[in-house]
Design a protein around this motif. Structure first.
Motif, PDB file in Angstrom:
ATOM      1  N   HIS A  72       0.833  -1.203   0.000  1.00  0.00           N
ATOM      2  CA  HIS A  72       0.000   0.000   0.000  1.00  0.00           C
ATOM      3  C   HIS A  72       0.873   1.261   0.000  1.00  0.00           C
ATOM      4  CE1 HIS A  72      -3.543   2.464   0.809  1.00  0.00           C
ATOM      5  NE2 HIS A  72      -2.815   3.108   1.696  1.00  0.00           N
TER       6      HIS A  72
ATOM      7  N   ILE B 228       0.134   3.500  -3.399  1.00  0.00           N
ATOM      8  CA  ILE B 228      -0.790   4.618  -3.142  1.00  0.00           C
ATOM      9  C   ILE B 228      -0.049   5.841  -2.584  1.00  0.00           C
ATOM     10  CG2 ILE B 228      -2.813   5.320  -1.809  1.00  0.00           C
ATOM     11  CD1 ILE B 228      -3.712   3.185  -3.641  1.00  0.00           C
ATOM     12  N   HIS B 229       0.944   5.600  -1.726  1.00  0.00           N
ATOM     13  CA  HIS B 229       1.693   6.718  -1.138  1.00  0.00           C
ATOM     14  C   HIS B 229       3.145   6.699  -1.618  1.00  0.00           C
ATOM     15  CE1 HIS B 229      -1.779   7.657   1.238  1.00  0.00           C
ATOM     16  NE2 HIS B 229      -1.801   6.450   1.744  1.00  0.00           N
TER      17      HIS B 229
ATOM     18  N   MET C 250      -3.125   0.453  12.352  1.00  0.00           N
ATOM     19  CA  MET C 250      -4.430   1.058  12.120  1.00  0.00           C
ATOM     20  C   MET C 250      -4.815   1.932  13.317  1.00  0.00           C
ATOM     21  SD  MET C 250      -6.833  -1.907  10.359  1.00  0.00           S
ATOM     22  CE  MET C 250      -8.019  -0.777   9.591  1.00  0.00           C
TER      23      MET C 250
ATOM     24  N   ASN D 117      -3.181   5.217  13.510  1.00  0.00           N
ATOM     25  CA  ASN D 117      -3.692   6.159  12.517  1.00  0.00           C
ATOM     26  C   ASN D 117      -5.125   6.600  12.776  1.00  0.00           C
ATOM     27  OD1 ASN D 117      -1.489   6.482  10.693  1.00  0.00           O
ATOM     28  ND2 ASN D 117      -1.798   4.372  10.038  1.00  0.00           N
TER      29      ASN D 117
ATOM     30  N   GLY E 193      -3.412   9.975  14.552  1.00  0.00           N
ATOM     31  CA  GLY E 193      -4.278  10.587  13.543  1.00  0.00           C
ATOM     32  C   GLY E 193      -3.574  11.454  12.521  1.00  0.00           C
ATOM     33  N   LEU E 194      -2.373  11.078  12.094  1.00  0.00           N
ATOM     34  CA  LEU E 194      -1.643  11.882  11.106  1.00  0.00           C
ATOM     35  C   LEU E 194      -2.124  11.562   9.690  1.00  0.00           C
ATOM     36  CD1 LEU E 194       1.938  11.381  12.607  1.00  0.00           C
ATOM     37  CD2 LEU E 194       0.317  13.235  13.079  1.00  0.00           C
ATOM     38  N   THR E 195      -1.869  12.486   8.748  1.00  0.00           N
ATOM     39  CA  THR E 195      -2.234  12.281   7.343  1.00  0.00           C
ATOM     40  C   THR E 195      -1.018  12.532   6.454  1.00  0.00           C
ATOM     41  OG1 THR E 195      -2.790  14.544   6.735  1.00  0.00           O
ATOM     42  CG2 THR E 195      -4.488  13.279   7.910  1.00  0.00           C
ATOM     43  N   ASP E 196      -1.230  12.407   5.137  1.00  0.00           N
ATOM     44  CA  ASP E 196      -0.105  12.606   4.221  1.00  0.00           C
ATOM     45  C   ASP E 196       0.320  14.066   4.136  1.00  0.00           C
ATOM     46  OD1 ASP E 196      -2.255  13.535   2.802  1.00  0.00           O
ATOM     47  OD2 ASP E 196      -1.819  12.431   0.970  1.00  0.00           O
ATOM     48  N   ALA E 197      -0.391  14.953   4.824  1.00  0.00           N
ATOM     49  CA  ALA E 197       0.061  16.347   4.927  1.00  0.00           C
ATOM     50  C   ALA E 197       1.089  16.498   6.049  1.00  0.00           C
ATOM     51  CB  ALA E 197      -1.130  17.269   5.176  1.00  0.00           C
TER      52      ALA E 197
ATOM     53  N   MET F  14       1.074   3.298   5.980  1.00  0.00           N
ATOM     54  CA  MET F  14      -0.366   3.053   5.797  1.00  0.00           C
ATOM     55  C   MET F  14      -1.111   4.298   5.346  1.00  0.00           C
ATOM     56  SD  MET F  14      -2.334   0.865   8.651  1.00  0.00           S
ATOM     57  CE  MET F  14      -2.424  -0.907   8.480  1.00  0.00           C
ATOM     58  N   THR F  15      -0.593   5.476   5.706  1.00  0.00           N
ATOM     59  CA  THR F  15      -1.346   6.699   5.423  1.00  0.00           C
ATOM     60  C   THR F  15      -0.538   7.735   4.656  1.00  0.00           C
ATOM     61  OG1 THR F  15      -0.803   7.236   7.700  1.00  0.00           O
ATOM     62  CG2 THR F  15      -3.096   6.692   7.247  1.00  0.00           C
ATOM     63  N   GLY F  16       0.713   7.400   4.326  1.00  0.00           N
ATOM     64  CA  GLY F  16       1.503   8.345   3.534  1.00  0.00           C
ATOM     65  C   GLY F  16       2.113   9.476   4.327  1.00  0.00           C
TER      66      GLY F  16
ATOM     67  N   MET G 142     -12.455   0.364  12.116  1.00  0.00           N
ATOM     68  CA  MET G 142     -11.152   0.997  12.333  1.00  0.00           C
ATOM     69  C   MET G 142     -10.794   1.862  11.129  1.00  0.00           C
ATOM     70  SD  MET G 142      -8.686  -1.889  14.117  1.00  0.00           S
ATOM     71  CE  MET G 142      -7.523  -0.736  14.886  1.00  0.00           C
TER      72      MET G 142
ATOM     73  N   MET H 290      -9.940   6.002  10.561  1.00  0.00           N
ATOM     74  CA  MET H 290      -8.560   6.413  10.303  1.00  0.00           C
ATOM     75  C   MET H 290      -8.538   7.833   9.730  1.00  0.00           C
ATOM     76  SD  MET H 290      -6.694   2.840   9.222  1.00  0.00           S
ATOM     77  CE  MET H 290      -5.284   3.622   8.429  1.00  0.00           C
ATOM     78  N   SER H 291      -7.416   8.493   9.982  1.00  0.00           N
ATOM     79  CA  SER H 291      -7.288   9.906   9.646  1.00  0.00           C
ATOM     80  C   SER H 291      -7.586  10.190   8.182  1.00  0.00           C
ATOM     81  CB  SER H 291      -5.868  10.366   9.980  1.00  0.00           C
ATOM     82  OG  SER H 291      -4.932   9.510   9.357  1.00  0.00           O
ATOM     83  N   GLN H 292      -7.250   9.253   7.284  1.00  0.00           N
ATOM     84  CA  GLN H 292      -7.436   9.512   5.858  1.00  0.00           C
ATOM     85  C   GLN H 292      -8.826   9.091   5.388  1.00  0.00           C
ATOM     86  OE1 GLN H 292      -5.047  11.354   4.591  1.00  0.00           O
ATOM     87  NE2 GLN H 292      -3.300  10.142   3.955  1.00  0.00           N
TER      88      GLN H 292
ATOM     89  N   ALA I 102      -2.023  15.587  -0.174  1.00  0.00           N
ATOM     90  CA  ALA I 102      -1.537  16.834   0.433  1.00  0.00           C
ATOM     91  C   ALA I 102      -0.995  17.808  -0.612  1.00  0.00           C
ATOM     92  CB  ALA I 102      -0.468  16.511   1.475  1.00  0.00           C
TER      93      ALA I 102
ATOM     94  N   ASP J 199      -1.179   7.323  -8.359  1.00  0.00           N
ATOM     95  CA  ASP J 199      -1.260   7.469  -6.899  1.00  0.00           C
ATOM     96  C   ASP J 199      -2.567   6.912  -6.328  1.00  0.00           C
ATOM     97  OD1 ASP J 199      -2.574   9.559  -8.151  1.00  0.00           O
ATOM     98  OD2 ASP J 199      -1.935  11.094  -6.722  1.00  0.00           O
TER      99      ASP J 199
END
Lengths: 549, 549
Positions: free
Chosen positions: A18, A22-23, A209, A212, A218-222, A245-247, B209, B213-215, B343, B430
């Motif tokens: 993933h 995706i990231h 999981m 995230n 709770g972080l994001t790809d930003a 998992m979240t970029g 879950m 998640m944040s995303q 982002a 992406d």
């Protein structure tokens, strides 16, 4: 009745695939101490993980379940090892480079590590150990360092980059059982041998999981996360897995953990989040006070390992870095609690009280408090008991060695399989945990528990007391009673009776110590914690001059 | 090598126990159409779920694996059923109250539902069906409605509140296998019998879950979610489970789904999030234009079910409600993609393009595109193929009935177990998905695919065209070719040659239809979608006057 859902295993491989697709454009940035940091995209991390897996399999003969150890700082190569080794079906074993040499050697032998991947800068630590590591067949060296140290002491030696060069950037990752071992980490228990915790693919996936989830980090790809907490310490709190998992981008300090370089990397790389133990952050606060930098990007700091002093929390609030407490241990992967205040408290006077707790249990962690008699206590914010936890990323045993059965010592696991944390605390009705003592230090007096930490804090608030440690000593009538050992400030003349009266202002009468002694200083462990074992032994051997009131 | 982690099953029970303790003060608010809505804390929801489970077991004789159906709006009692039934080991079967009566009867019979819990307001729908539901032994009625409708047609009838009254508020929930059935939902397939999807405890837990998640939706206990998407429609997109995991409050509209009451509940209850299909939101936009209200609390709207028209997205942006697209289906629990822009695109011109896609695959969903020849296509943003997905909350079969084997029709599941979604689309490098057509509507011309939707949209942008539908018709040379059926605006005289030239401005030459016909209106399904089956049949039967250019 069975469901009609697909049966897809939760594996580290799924996280890698993933993250690198995706990231694929998110990055691991590693500090080099030079003008430019090293930058590597998640796509490259994935490709290089495949190359590393090919090399380990084809060149070093690593097989499924073989243990591959890392003795490394936080950097991109360590992230590659984090994925290559579990995804090929082998077991990543992160070695704690802060441990005494003999403990490290014992751990490597117990895990029967076949390969050690080591940062060149850590060869002065590894080289003298190698003659004592008979299971290690290969050493792989990454990054700058003096290779000559390995001459005559190492088995086969490989250069990390040479191993990877030219190999296929895809690997036909095997489909693994989600309950198979993925990684292991030993606790540096203060008593007895170190204990190995073996994480599964499933536990890592679920923990990632949870990290995230909105109520956790709770972080994001930003976001860019400055991962100060070492990768050899409970998988850097799960961040290298959670970020793919979240970029979320990772900023890795490598060996540059001093306040100066940390301040510099925050100013230039502008991370939004950081994770570290309080001591590191204390150093950073001092650095910033002495030489201010633009640290405005960094708004969220996760602090764990030990409680963050309120003064430090206030200092970081002032700097715009909001501290969030978390609690966990090697046995809990580690996310056990996280102190996001509940919505109703935000902006009120209650908020800081919530933030100073260890935090709230996330959905994956069940908790209960075992009282002095073994009974389970209510979550009323005042009943203190030993914290026991249960969940899919909580250890239920320790590794028994290559041929051994898993170890389930009675003082660490309940009969029904919960982990006994060894921490004593209270839980509020809405699930916020406050730890008050270690179970081994609490004083068990007549079926009630007295917190040694509470008595110590009360004593140390007296103007004449420099330090104070309270330990349990045997008592015919009550089972145990507290012994107060006090270090007085120079020139102070306060007597025990006065101190006892002072204490009476903040603790219940039945908790007041009868036994008192003055000592020159409180004995400390190698990491600076009170070493209460020593005091108990001195008392037992009659080595303390005790006054009984 | 096995891990040393605890083996704790992922169950709905864990979600309930977490929600009713840690988030015991969060609330379900149900609109009543009267001065005061009904408010119930998660602690009460948990206690009443225990009471309901006791009643179902002791009074109605519900056993593990028995199916208990609900024919209910979104309300607190439906949430209680969501937890009581799976947690006691039985199977929740949500009935879609929009289905034709004969389909509902078929579904209840296929699932062999033993009990139906029904809202009083839906008795006019249920009562006439009951004589055709031989498996149903008990009807439980909740909320206002005319009970006399049940006279003579119902088996045993119970009042929901009377059933619960006085029963124990704790239940010794059994420890369940995480792969056991927890809930089921039938798809209203346009062809053939409805198909039952059976969710497991594991799939619901993991999906919850992911939603948190944040995303994904990433809500916290500071949020209140207006759950407009029905609980009978793919578990209300997982919200009743996800909210108990994080303490998000739920605002439930019950039967008050008209734009007026929705606007009123937003103004007075101030939700921060809402989840709904576009049509509901279109109605709300019109209502707010006619009679403005303070909807400023509502900043995040998840829209799924079908694509949100760009004009509606812009309108809601203007109102401060940020729309986030999501895609899924009954078979995907439903979270398959969610359109949070990456982002790097936020604040740029690319952002809206990302938001108009169906979204990005979350970490739990693997995706691939099967091309016309069955080969898998690259994620290059242009190669169109049928979307296939895999993951722990994706169906791998359909329910085969009480004694039947699971069904795995070849057109719905690949040989290696992936779900064939029936949707055709493209994926960017992406991982953002754009759906371009349904697989059954795409035109398979000489080994390439032509999107019927793309041709339709291009045609409908001509000022003289009121509506246009494009369907595949057999062609000796190419296999299939597009037939353009056009509804001209009143008085329009544009000819087919002109329309074909107009099309040439936006699609490739080889995609231009040769066959053209004018029709009076495009036939539609009961939910207002183009019914292309009818057009294909009319063409096959020679019922259309076709011009070939």
């Amino acid at each position: 009745m069975l469901s009609t859902m697909q049966d897809v295993p939760l594996t580290v491989t799924r996280i890698l695939m993933h993250g690198m697709t995706i990231h694929g454009n998110s990055q691991v940035t590693t500090w080099t101490g030079e003008a430019e940091p090293q930058r590597r995209s998640y796509r490259e991390i994935g490709e290089r993980s495949a190359q590393l897996a090919h090399a380990l399999k084809d060149e070093l003969g690593v097989r499924p379940d073989d243990r591959v150890a890392t003795l490394m700082w936080n950097n991109a190569e360590h992230v590659e090892a984090y994925f290559a080794i579990p995804c090929m079906g082998s077991v990543l074993h992160t070695l704690n480079l802060r441990l005494p040499a003999e403990q490290l050697a014992w751990i490597v032998g117990h895990a029967a590590d076949k390969v050690v991947i080591v940062n060149g800068s850590l060869l002065p630590l590894l080289a003298p150990l190698l003659p004592h590591l008979p299971t290690v067949e290969h050493v792989v060296v990454s990054g700058p360092g003096d290779r000559s140290l390995l001459e005559g002491v190492a088995p086969r030696v490989h250069e990390y980059e040479e191993l990877l060069a030219g190999r296929a950037t895809r690997y036909d990752w095997p489909e693994l059982d989600e309950r198979a071992a993925a990684a292991m980490c030993y606790t540096s228990g203060t008593t007895g041998d170190p204990k190995g915790v073996v994480y599964s693919h499933r536990s890592i996936y679920l923990h990632s999981m949870q990290v995230n989830m909105s109520q956790s980090m709770g972080l994001t790809d930003a976001d860019t996360s400055l991962v100060v907490v070492p990768q050899f310490h409970v998988n850097a709190w799960g961040l290298p897995h959670a970020t793919l998992m979240t970029g979320v981008n990772m900023l890795m300090p490598d060996r540059f953990l001093q306040p100066g370089p940390l301040a510099e990397m925050i100013e230039t790389e502008r991370p939004t989040h950081a994770a570290a133990v309080p001591t590191i952050w204390q150093g950073l606060a001092a650095e910033l006070a002495a030489k201010p930098r633009d640290v405005s990007s960094l708004t969220q700091v996760t602090i764990g390992g030990s409680a963050c002093p309120p003064s430090l929390m206030a200092e970081f609030d002032r700097l715009g870095m909001r501290v969030c407490h978390a609690w966990g241990m090697t046995e809990t992967s580690p996310l056990g609690t996280i102190a996001r205040p509940p919505a109703h408290a935000v902006g009120t006077e209650e908020e800081m009280a919530y933030r100073l707790t260890q935090g709230r249990f996330p959905s994956g962690v069940e908790a209960r408090l075992a009282g002095p008699g073994g009974e389970y206590l209510p979550w009323d914010g005042t009943s203190a008991g030993e914290l026991e936890v249960r969940g899919p990323w909580i250890a239920g045993a320790y590794y028994g060695g290559a041929d051994g059965e898993p170890l389930r010592p009675e003082d660490k696991f309940s009969a029904d399989g919960w982990l006994k944390t060894g921490d004593v605390g209270v839980i509020t009705p809405d699930g916020f945990l406050t730890l008050t003592d270690r179970a081994k230090d609490v004083i068990k007096s007549g079926g009630e528990w007295i917190s040694s930490v509470e008595l110590e804090n009360a004593l140390m608030s007296h103007p004449d007391v420099a330090e104070a440690a309270v330990v349990a000593v045997p008592d015919d009538k009550w089972g145990e009673r507290p012994l107060a050992t006090v270090v007085l400030k120079e020139g102070a003349t306060t007597g025990f009776t006065e101190l006892r009266e002072f204490l009476a202002g903040s603790v219940a009468k039945w908790q007041l110590p009868e036994r008192w002694t003055v000592i020159e200083s409180v004995p400390k462990t190698s990491v600076g914690k009170f070493d209460k074992k020593v005091l108990r032994r001195q008392y037992a051997e009659g080595g303390l001059d005790v006054t009984t009131l």
